[in-house]
Scaffold this motif. Structure first.
Motif, PDB file in Angstrom:
ATOM      1  N   GLU A  97       0.817  -1.212   0.000  1.00 48.90           N
ATOM      2  CA  GLU A  97       0.000   0.000   0.000  1.00 48.90           C
ATOM      3  C   GLU A  97       0.856   1.270   0.000  1.00 48.90           C
ATOM      4  N   GLY A  98       0.204   2.389  -0.324  1.00 47.21           N
ATOM      5  CA  GLY A  98       0.777   3.710  -0.130  1.00 47.21           C
ATOM      6  C   GLY A  98       2.031   3.998  -0.933  1.00 47.21           C
ATOM      7  N   ALA A  99       2.951   4.729  -0.284  1.00 50.42           N
ATOM      8  CA  ALA A  99       4.162   5.184  -0.959  1.00 50.42           C
ATOM      9  C   ALA A  99       5.024   4.021  -1.411  1.00 50.42           C
ATOM     10  N   GLU A 100       5.016   2.937  -0.668  1.00 56.17           N
ATOM     11  CA  GLU A 100       5.827   1.784  -1.071  1.00 56.17           C
ATOM     12  C   GLU A 100       5.281   1.162  -2.343  1.00 56.17           C
ATOM     13  N   ARG A 101       3.957   1.121  -2.457  1.00 51.92           N
ATOM     14  CA  ARG A 101       3.364   0.637  -3.715  1.00 51.92           C
ATOM     15  C   ARG A 101       3.808   1.523  -4.866  1.00 51.92           C
ATOM     16  N   ASP A 102       3.748   2.838  -4.677  1.00 52.86           N
ATOM     17  CA  ASP A 102       4.122   3.769  -5.737  1.00 52.86           C
ATOM     18  C   ASP A 102       5.584   3.593  -6.142  1.00 52.86           C
TER      19      ASP A 102
END
Length: 300
Positions: A97-102
C-alpha cells in the motif's frame, strides 16, 4: 486455466521456467490462487520483480479498467503456490500500500516500460502484490509459529494426563488418598488452558482474519465447528477422569485415544491452513497466548 495461458504454463513447466515468444527473456513466474467465487484453483503466469528477498507481481491486466481475477482471488484468500524457475513454494500474497506501492510500481515501469504504459491507460492505481514465503516470519512476532508452540504445549499436557490416568488403571501408580484429586486438578488445568486458547481465537483471532480475507471463511467455519465439538470433549474428559476408577479400562483407554486423535487432527488442520498467513500477517491475530502457555505454570 484459459486458452491463452495454457501453452505458456505448459512451456514454463517443461523448460524450467523459461518461455519463448513475446515473453522470452522476461522475469516470469506462475501463481496458483483460489477462485474467490468458485473455490477452484487457477494458475496465472505473471511478470515479477525481485527486491530484498521478496517477489512482487503487478495486477496490470494490460491496462484494463478492472483488476484481474487473480487479484480478486488473493484479496479473498492470500494462500498461493508460486513456481519460479524449477522451484515451487507455498506463499502468502499481500498487497503493498501507499508510498511503497508507488515506489515499486515506478521501479517496475522503469525496468519494463510496458508497465508504465499500462498505468497511463487506466485510472485505477495498479495494485502491487508481495509474494511472501509461507515459511517466513513477518516483521513482528511470528504468530503462526507461536500458535504451533501453544498447540505443542497442549499436546504435551494431554499426553501427560493420558499417561497418568492409564498408569492408575494399569496398576503402575500406587493408590493414594489424594490421587483422584490430583488427576482432577491436572484435567481441569488442561481444559482451562485449551478453553482460553479457543476463546481467544473466537473473540480476537478469527474476526480479524475473516474481515480481511473472506476466502478463509471455509477454514474458519470448520475450526469454529471443531471448537464446539472439542468443548463437549473437554466436558467428557473431565467426567472420564472423575470416575475413571469405576470404568472399564478398555473403554477409558479407547476414549483417551479418541480425544487425543481429535485434538491432534484439529491442531494439525489449523497449522496447515493458517500458520503461513499468521506468520506474515501477525497483526491480525491479536489473541494473546493462554496465561499458562509456559509449561509448569498450572496445577498438576
Amino acid at each position: 486455466m484459459n486458452d491463452w495461458n495454457r501453452p505458456i504454463i505448459e512451456e514454463f513447466r517443461a523448460n524450467g521456467g523459461r518461455v519463448g515468444g513475446p515473453f522470452e527473456g522476461a522475469d516470469l513466474l506462475l501463481m496458483t490462487s483460489t477462485g474467490a467465487k468458485s473455490g477452484a484453483r487457477h494458475v496465472t503466469p505473471l511478470g515479477y520483480m525481485a527486491e530484498d528477498g521478496l517477489l512482487f507481481v503487478f495486477a496490470s491486466n494490460a491496462g484494463a479498467p478492472n483488476d484481474p481475477a487473480w487479484y480478486r482471488n488473493v484479496r479473498a484468500d492470500p494462500r498461493v503456490t508460486v513456481e519460479i524457475g524449477t522451484e515451487a513454494f507455498d506463499g502468502v500474497a499481500i498487497p503493498v500500500e501507499g508510498a511503497e506501492r508507488d515506489r515499486l510500481y515506478t521501479l517496475q515501469g522503469e525496468r519494463v516500460p510496458p508497465y508504465a504504459e499500462y498505468q497511463r491507460q487506466t485510472d485505477r492505481p495498479i495494485p502491487v502484490v508481495a509474494l511472501h514465503r509461507a515459511s517466513e516470519q513477518g516483521r513482528g512476532r511470528a504468530v503462526g509459529d507461536e500458535l504451533v508452540k501453544i498447540h505443542e504445549d497442549l499436546r504435551g499436557r494431554m499426553a501427560e494426563l493420558r499417561t497418568e490416568v492409564l498408569a492408575v488403571l494399569d496398576g503402575r501408580t500406587p493408590p493414594a488418598p489424594d490421587l483422584g484429586r490430583q488427576l482432577r486438578e491436572h484435567c481441569v488445568a488442561f481444559c482451562d488452558v485449551l478453553g482460553e486458547h479457543h476463546d481467544g481465537e473466537e473473540t480476537q483471532g478469527f474476526p480479524g482474519l475473516a474481515a480481511r480475507f473472506p476466502g478463509l471463511a471455509p477454514v474458519i467455519d470448520r475450526l469454529r465447528d471443531e471448537h464446539a465439538r472439542i468443548s463437549g470433549t473437554r466436558r467428557a474428559l473431565a467426567e472420564l477422569v472423575e470416575d475413571a476408577g469405576s470404568r472399564d479400562p478398555g473403554h477409558v483407554r479407547a476414549e483417551l485415544d479418541r480425544m487425543t486423535a481429535e485434538l491432534d487432527a484439529h491442531f494439525a488442520y489449523e497449522e496447515t491452513e493458517l500458520r503461513g498467513v499468521l506468520n506474515v500477517i501477525g497483526h491480525l491475530w491479536r489473541a494473546a497466548p493462554p496465561r499458562s502457555a509456559e509449561r509448569g505454570t498450572t496445577a498438576g
